[in-house]
Design a protein around this motif. Structure first.
Motif, PDB file in Angstrom:
ATOM      1  N   THR A  75      10.724   6.456  -2.366  1.00  0.00           N
ATOM      2  CA  THR A  75      10.172   7.655  -3.010  1.00  0.00           C
ATOM      3  C   THR A  75       8.673   7.479  -3.152  1.00  0.00           C
ATOM      4  N   PRO A  76       7.944   8.542  -2.952  1.00  0.00           N
ATOM      5  CA  PRO A  76       6.491   8.417  -3.103  1.00  0.00           C
ATOM      6  C   PRO A  76       6.130   8.127  -4.559  1.00  0.00           C
ATOM      7  N   ALA A  77       5.074   7.385  -4.725  1.00  0.00           N
ATOM      8  CA  ALA A  77       4.606   7.045  -6.071  1.00  0.00           C
ATOM      9  C   ALA A  77       4.121   8.313  -6.766  1.00  0.00           C
ATOM     10  N   PRO A  78       4.379   8.420  -8.049  1.00  0.00           N
ATOM     11  CA  PRO A  78       3.921   9.619  -8.757  1.00  0.00           C
ATOM     12  C   PRO A  78       2.395   9.687  -8.777  1.00  0.00           C
ATOM     13  N   ALA A  79       1.892  10.890  -8.729  1.00  0.00           N
ATOM     14  CA  ALA A  79       0.442  11.083  -8.734  1.00  0.00           C
ATOM     15  C   ALA A  79      -0.111  10.656 -10.090  1.00  0.00           C
ATOM     16  N   PRO A  80      -1.251  10.029 -10.105  1.00  0.00           N
ATOM     17  CA  PRO A  80      -1.828   9.608 -11.381  1.00  0.00           C
ATOM     18  C   PRO A  80      -2.198  10.831 -12.232  1.00  0.00           C
ATOM     19  N   ALA A  81      -2.262  10.610 -13.493  1.00  0.00           N
ATOM     20  CA  ALA A  81      -2.612  11.693 -14.423  1.00  0.00           C
ATOM     21  C   ALA A  81      -4.032  12.165 -14.156  1.00  0.00           C
ATOM     22  N   GLY A  82      -4.362  13.354 -14.632  1.00  0.00           N
ATOM     23  CA  GLY A  82      -5.671  13.958 -14.364  1.00  0.00           C
ATOM     24  C   GLY A  82      -6.835  13.074 -14.767  1.00  0.00           C
ATOM     25  N   GLY A  83      -6.813  12.519 -15.971  1.00  0.00           N
ATOM     26  CA  GLY A  83      -7.906  11.668 -16.430  1.00  0.00           C
ATOM     27  C   GLY A  83      -7.998  10.392 -15.616  1.00  0.00           C
ATOM     28  N   ASP A  84      -6.861   9.879 -15.226  1.00  0.00           N
ATOM     29  CA  ASP A  84      -6.806   8.669 -14.421  1.00  0.00           C
ATOM     30  C   ASP A  84      -7.435   8.916 -13.047  1.00  0.00           C
ATOM     31  N   MET A  85      -7.196  10.082 -12.498  1.00  0.00           N
ATOM     32  CA  MET A  85      -7.748  10.413 -11.186  1.00  0.00           C
ATOM     33  C   MET A  85      -9.271  10.504 -11.257  1.00  0.00           C
ATOM     34  N   MET A  86      -9.779  11.044 -12.361  1.00  0.00           N
ATOM     35  CA  MET A  86     -11.233  11.154 -12.517  1.00  0.00           C
ATOM     36  C   MET A  86     -11.869   9.763 -12.581  1.00  0.00           C
ATOM     37  N   ASP A  87     -11.187   8.832 -13.263  1.00  0.00           N
ATOM     38  CA  ASP A  87     -11.702   7.459 -13.339  1.00  0.00           C
ATOM     39  C   ASP A  87     -11.740   6.809 -11.952  1.00  0.00           C
ATOM     40  N   GLN A  88     -10.681   7.035 -11.193  1.00  0.00           N
ATOM     41  CA  GLN A  88     -10.630   6.446  -9.849  1.00  0.00           C
ATOM     42  C   GLN A  88     -11.682   7.062  -8.944  1.00  0.00           C
ATOM     43  N   LEU A  89     -11.897   8.370  -9.058  1.00  0.00           N
ATOM     44  CA  LEU A  89     -12.948   9.015  -8.259  1.00  0.00           C
ATOM     45  C   LEU A  89     -14.320   8.469  -8.646  1.00  0.00           C
ATOM     46  N   ALA A  90     -14.524   8.238  -9.929  1.00  0.00           N
ATOM     47  CA  ALA A  90     -15.795   7.681 -10.388  1.00  0.00           C
ATOM     48  C   ALA A  90     -16.001   6.268  -9.822  1.00  0.00           C
ATOM     49  N   LYS A  91     -14.931   5.470  -9.799  1.00  0.00           N
ATOM     50  CA  LYS A  91     -15.031   4.121  -9.247  1.00  0.00           C
ATOM     51  C   LYS A  91     -15.355   4.174  -7.748  1.00  0.00           C
ATOM     52  N   LEU A  92     -14.712   5.115  -7.045  1.00  0.00           N
ATOM     53  CA  LEU A  92     -15.003   5.263  -5.626  1.00  0.00           C
ATOM     54  C   LEU A  92     -16.467   5.642  -5.408  1.00  0.00           C
ATOM     55  N   GLY A  93     -16.976   6.546  -6.261  1.00  0.00           N
ATOM     56  CA  GLY A  93     -18.375   6.944  -6.154  1.00  0.00           C
ATOM     57  C   GLY A  93     -19.307   5.767  -6.389  1.00  0.00           C
ATOM     58  N   GLU A  94     -18.971   4.933  -7.365  1.00  0.00           N
ATOM     59  CA  GLU A  94     -19.787   3.754  -7.637  1.00  0.00           C
ATOM     60  C   GLU A  94     -19.771   2.778  -6.453  1.00  0.00           C
ATOM     61  N   LEU A  95     -18.586   2.582  -5.853  1.00  0.00           N
ATOM     62  CA  LEU A  95     -18.487   1.693  -4.694  1.00  0.00           C
ATOM     63  C   LEU A  95     -19.303   2.227  -3.520  1.00  0.00           C
ATOM     64  N   LYS A  96     -19.299   3.558  -3.351  1.00  0.00           N
ATOM     65  CA  LYS A  96     -20.084   4.150  -2.266  1.00  0.00           C
ATOM     66  C   LYS A  96     -21.573   3.996  -2.549  1.00  0.00           C
ATOM     67  N   ALA A  97     -21.960   4.215  -3.805  1.00  0.00           N
ATOM     68  CA  ALA A  97     -23.372   4.124  -4.172  1.00  0.00           C
ATOM     69  C   ALA A  97     -23.883   2.683  -4.042  1.00  0.00           C
ATOM     70  N   SER A  98     -23.014   1.722  -4.313  1.00  0.00           N
ATOM     71  CA  SER A  98     -23.456   0.332  -4.212  1.00  0.00           C
ATOM     72  C   SER A  98     -23.440  -0.176  -2.767  1.00  0.00           C
ATOM     73  N   GLY A  99     -22.886   0.603  -1.850  1.00  0.00           N
ATOM     74  CA  GLY A  99     -22.890   0.223  -0.445  1.00  0.00           C
ATOM     75  C   GLY A  99     -21.653  -0.526   0.005  1.00  0.00           C
ATOM     76  N   VAL A 100     -20.688  -0.676  -0.872  1.00  0.00           N
ATOM     77  CA  VAL A 100     -19.458  -1.372  -0.502  1.00  0.00           C
ATOM     78  C   VAL A 100     -18.630  -0.513   0.452  1.00  0.00           C
ATOM     79  N   LEU A 101     -18.603   0.795   0.200  1.00  0.00           N
ATOM     80  CA  LEU A 101     -17.852   1.730   1.040  1.00  0.00           C
ATOM     81  C   LEU A 101     -18.808   2.557   1.880  1.00  0.00           C
ATOM     82  N   SER A 102     -18.417   2.778   3.141  1.00  0.00           N
ATOM     83  CA  SER A 102     -19.206   3.681   3.981  1.00  0.00           C
ATOM     84  C   SER A 102     -18.761   5.118   3.693  1.00  0.00           C
ATOM     85  N   ASP A 103     -19.490   6.099   4.281  1.00  0.00           N
ATOM     86  CA  ASP A 103     -19.143   7.502   4.057  1.00  0.00           C
ATOM     87  C   ASP A 103     -17.731   7.800   4.535  1.00  0.00           C
TER      88      ASP A 103
END
Length: 115
Positions: A75-103
């Motif tokens: 079964t697919p994993a349940p989608a994270p809660a709304g606030g949790d998703m915002m935190d993960q998006l923020a972390k992804l943005g930080e990783l992109k800004a620091s150069g760890v992740l490419s576009d």
């Protein structure tokens, strides 16, 4: 009866020939039996190896089928809660800004998170 000296008579020659022929026949027969036993042993070993190989192949096929069935039933994993998703998006943005992740990596991770 007088004992003869020199070459043996006809009966002695025939007896000697029979002994030599019998011995040669026994040696050839024993040699043929040993060779046949070696060939049979080699054939038995090859058959055992082939059976083991076939068994391993069947086992690998069954394992692959079980893995495929398990993946379908998972079964697919349940989608994270709304606030949790915002935190993960923020972390992804930080990783992109620091150069760890490419576009491209950022876009793939974001799409996966939002899916």
């Amino acid at each position: 009866m007088r004992r003869r000296r020199g070459r043996p008579g006809l009966v002695g020659t025939m007896a000697r020939t029979a002994v030599v022929a019998g011995t040669a026949s026994a040696v050839v027969g024993a040699s043929a039996n040993r060779q046949a036993a070696k060939q049979q042993s080699a054939a038995d070993q090859q058959a055992a190896n082939q059976a083991a190989f076939d068994s391993q192949a069947q086992l690998a096929d069954m394992q692959a089928q079980m893995n495929a069935m398990a993946a379908q039933q998972a079964t697919p994993a349940p989608a994270p809660a709304g606030g949790d998703m915002m935190d993960q998006l923020a972390k992804l943005g930080e990783l992109k800004a620091s150069g760890v992740l490419s576009d491209e990596e950022f876009a793939a991770a974001k799409a996966k998170l939002l899916a």
